[in-house]
Design an enzyme around this catalytic site. Structure first.
Site, PDB file in Angstrom:
ATOM      1  N   GLU A  35       0.864  -1.178   0.000  1.00 30.88           N
ATOM      2  CA  GLU A  35       0.000   0.000   0.000  1.00 30.88           C
ATOM      3  C   GLU A  35       0.901   1.230   0.000  1.00 30.88           C
ATOM      4  O   GLU A  35       1.774   1.358   0.870  1.00 30.88           O
ATOM      5  CB  GLU A  35      -0.900  -0.008   1.235  1.00 30.88           C
ATOM      6  CG  GLU A  35      -1.910   1.129   1.266  1.00 30.88           C
ATOM      7  CD  GLU A  35      -2.809   1.079   2.479  1.00 30.88           C
ATOM      8  OE1 GLU A  35      -3.652   1.993   2.629  1.00 30.88           O
ATOM      9  OE2 GLU A  35      -2.678   0.141   3.287  1.00 30.88           O
ATOM     10  N   ARG A 261       4.768 -12.891  10.140  1.00 33.28           N
ATOM     11  CA  ARG A 261       5.380 -11.606   9.858  1.00 33.28           C
ATOM     12  C   ARG A 261       6.659 -11.460  10.670  1.00 33.28           C
ATOM     13  O   ARG A 261       6.894 -12.194  11.639  1.00 33.28           O
ATOM     14  CB  ARG A 261       4.426 -10.464  10.178  1.00 33.28           C
ATOM     15  CG  ARG A 261       4.083 -10.332  11.659  1.00 33.28           C
ATOM     16  CD  ARG A 261       3.146  -9.162  11.900  1.00 33.28           C
ATOM     17  NE  ARG A 261       3.789  -7.905  11.557  1.00 33.28           N
ATOM     18  CZ  ARG A 261       3.142  -6.749  11.470  1.00 33.28           C
ATOM     19  NH1 ARG A 261       1.832  -6.692  11.676  1.00 33.28           N
ATOM     20  NH2 ARG A 261       3.779  -5.641  11.175  1.00 33.28           N
ATOM     21  N   LYS A 271       3.348   0.891  10.508  1.00 32.00           N
ATOM     22  CA  LYS A 271       3.449   2.082   9.660  1.00 32.00           C
ATOM     23  C   LYS A 271       2.886   3.304  10.364  1.00 32.00           C
ATOM     24  O   LYS A 271       3.383   4.419  10.187  1.00 32.00           O
ATOM     25  CB  LYS A 271       2.707   1.848   8.337  1.00 32.00           C
ATOM     26  CG  LYS A 271       3.542   1.231   7.240  1.00 32.00           C
ATOM     27  CD  LYS A 271       2.777   1.302   5.920  1.00 32.00           C
ATOM     28  CE  LYS A 271       3.545   0.643   4.804  1.00 32.00           C
ATOM     29  NZ  LYS A 271       2.796   0.717   3.525  1.00 32.00           N
TER      30      LYS A 271
END
Length: 557
Positions: A35, A261, A271
């Site tokens: 993204e 992850r 983020k």
């Protein structure tokens, strides 16, 4: 010279091998779908290495696709930084660069089909009301009062949403699935919301934008993705991914697979938190060398090879775990130990005067650029009567085990002579400003019989020829392994950067270009700053120390 670790097997390789052997796929197609709302970080590097690596290993291809479905948070700066990061890591998508926004018209048409099938409806509830209606893990959700709208009414309202007739938040399109489902993601998830904002890729063409959960699987299908690899937090979204694929006339049926992850100690990977650090001025930007972003690590001096080696070393599993920062640091140490030429740099200089060396004279010493790699050649280092050495290489009253300069003590100057301290000068504050010594001309390095053994060897630079430079000593951004909680910013390491503006470097370093990496002898590994270096005035960033200085802190954590 490659220092990368040979690839180990993992469950995804086994799945792909089985799919190929059983004829489920002729060509493996993966994708990396960032993204564009921030810079990529080390966790994304793991995903990049995995997706591009699997495609390369099995003769397939990997797409780079931007998940650009929220223009309110996206920017072309992020798009360009992401492309640069992927290329810098050593991967290439070739002609397969895509955007979810490429598919907006097709996604919209498919949404209308769901409405016509009675499987989607326009809802007037606010975001807060939708959350309140969704229920809990132990209680079913409550149906929206607008869930029973007719197909005709839903279709009319959805088309008017697209036309921009309604303000942000006034309406959403939701899939009609099951408000009592034990999986919260199936409780009539939002498919579209209204956002009146220009889009970095398609401009002002749209007023409604699809949610990730709706756009993602259909984008995979359009591109013919065979293995949609994502992190474990999307595991509960998988039934929704498959529901959309099953209820739409998509051209392919990709499968989703989840892996753990990357959670890295002494930093944050969110983020949102990284953006907060940037916006609050706690760091100089997304590419601050203390940040875990790929561009930050690049400025710090990490190599693509070291990051790929790190990602392979930590492996691919199905269980979330924490990776200690020391593993990442050791990866770059191992790589730079092999590739980085050596140089001498005095970071905290004090003058050393060789009293019996002829004034005005000098000589040149040839020093190897790497002790184990003769193919890297050598460089010439000038020597004269006045030198600079490190302040902590002298001690007026030496403690036990101190084998450097002290009154009456001798050391070897790296690659040059043995010198003996004969005195020193202090200023009015009591600080040592100059050290006096004598040298033994019979101990010149390289001469037969000159290598008399002494316990201490120190580095130095010629005061007459030294290059003045700024050196930044970067360290871990946080002082604790897991900086969590509401006061996480209070845990920022106050010593995460120390800027030294009066360093003295050997003259060969004046020619160093951006991103060149060196081992400063006895100091650590350093890189010429990518952003702020100017011709003749290099700025060096410390990549990592020669050894792990956090060992004791880690054991006590």
């Amino acid at each position: 010279m490659s220092t990368e670790t040979p690839q180990a097997t993992n469950f995804l390789r086994n799945i792909i091998q089985d799919d190929l052997q059983n004829g489920r796929h002729e060509t493996i197609v993966t994708r990396f779908p960032p993204e564009p709302n921030g810079y990529l970080h080390i966790g994304h590097a793991k995903s990049i290495c995995l997706n591009f690596g699997l495609a390369k290993e099995f003769g397939g291809r990997c797409h780079l696709r931007f998940d650009d479905t929220n223009p309110a948070k996206e920017d072309t700066e992020y798009i360009e930084s992401i492309k640069e990061s992927v290329h810098w890591l050593g991967f290439d998508w070739g002609s397969h660069l895509y955007y979810a926004s490429n598919y907006f018209e097709q996604l919209y048409q498919w949404a209308e089909q769901l409405i016509l099938q009675g499987k989607a409806y326009v809802d007037d509830l606010t975001a807060e009301e939708i959350r309140a209606h969704r229920g809990t893990l132990t209680e079913p959700g409550k149906e929206s009062p607008y869930r029973g709208r007719t197909v005709e009414e839903n279709l009319d309202l959805f088309r008017r949403m697209r036309a921009g007739e309604f303000p942000d938040g006034a309406k959403v399109l939701r899939a009609k699935i099951d408000m009592a489902s034990p999986n919260m993601n199936l409780r009539d998830p939002v498919m579209y919301r209204i956002i009146h904002a220009p889009h970095p890729h398609v401009g002002d063409a749209w007023r409604i934008y699809p949610m990730y959960d709706y756009a993602h699987g259909q984008s995979d299908a359009i591109e013919g993705i065979t293995h949609s690899v994502c992190t474990l937090e999307f595991e509960d979204h998988k039934p929704l991914y498959e529901w959309f694929l099953a209820n739409l006339p998509v051209p392919a049926r990709p499968r989703q697979y989840e892996f753990a992850r990357l959670n890295l100690s002494y930093t944050v990977m969110s983020k949102r938190k990284l953006l907060q650090l940037v916006q609050d001025g706690d760091v100089s930007g997304w590419d601050d060398p203390r940040m875990p972003t790929i561009m930050g690590l690049r400025r710090r001096g990490y190599t693509p090879e070291s990051l790929r080696s790190f990602c392979d070393r930590i492996g691919v599993g199905r269980s979330d775990s924490w990776i200690d920062m020391s593993i990442l640091e050791e990866s770059v140490r191992e790589d730079l130990n092999q590739r980085a030429p050596r140089a001498m740099a005095v970071l905290h200089p004090v003058k050393l005067v060789i009293e019996n060396y002829p004034e005005g004279e000098g000589e040149q010493f040839s020093l190897a650029n790497h002790p184990q790699r003769p193919e890297l050649g050598s460089r010439t280092v000038p020597f004269c009567r006045e030198l600079f050495i490190e302040q902590d290489d002298f001690m007026e009253n030496p403690v036990k085990g101190f084998h450097r300069l002290a009154p009456g003590k001798e050391v070897r100057l790296r690659g040059a002579y043995i010198v003996t301290c004969t005195g020193f000068v202090k200023d009015e504050t009591g600080a040592v400003t100059e050290i006096r010594c004598s040298y033994d001309p019979e101990t010149r390095s390289g001469l037969p019989g000159a290598e008399r053994k002494v316990k201490g060897v120190i580095h130095w630079v010629s005061a007459r020829h030294a290059v003045a430079a700024e050196v930044r000593l970067y360290d871990r951004l946080f002082s604790v392994p897991n900086p969590a909680g509401d006061d996480w910013k209070a845990l920022i390491n106050p010593a995460s950067v120390e800027i030294l503006r009066d360093c003295r470097l050997e003259p060969s370093l004046a020619r160093a270009g951006a991103e060149e990496r060196f081992q400063f002898e006895r100091q650590g590994y350093f890189c010429v700053d990518l952003r702020e270096t100017r011709p003749g005035t290099p700025v060096f960033n410390r990549t990592v120390t020669l050894r792990d200085s956090w060992v004791k802190a880690d054991k006590g954590a």
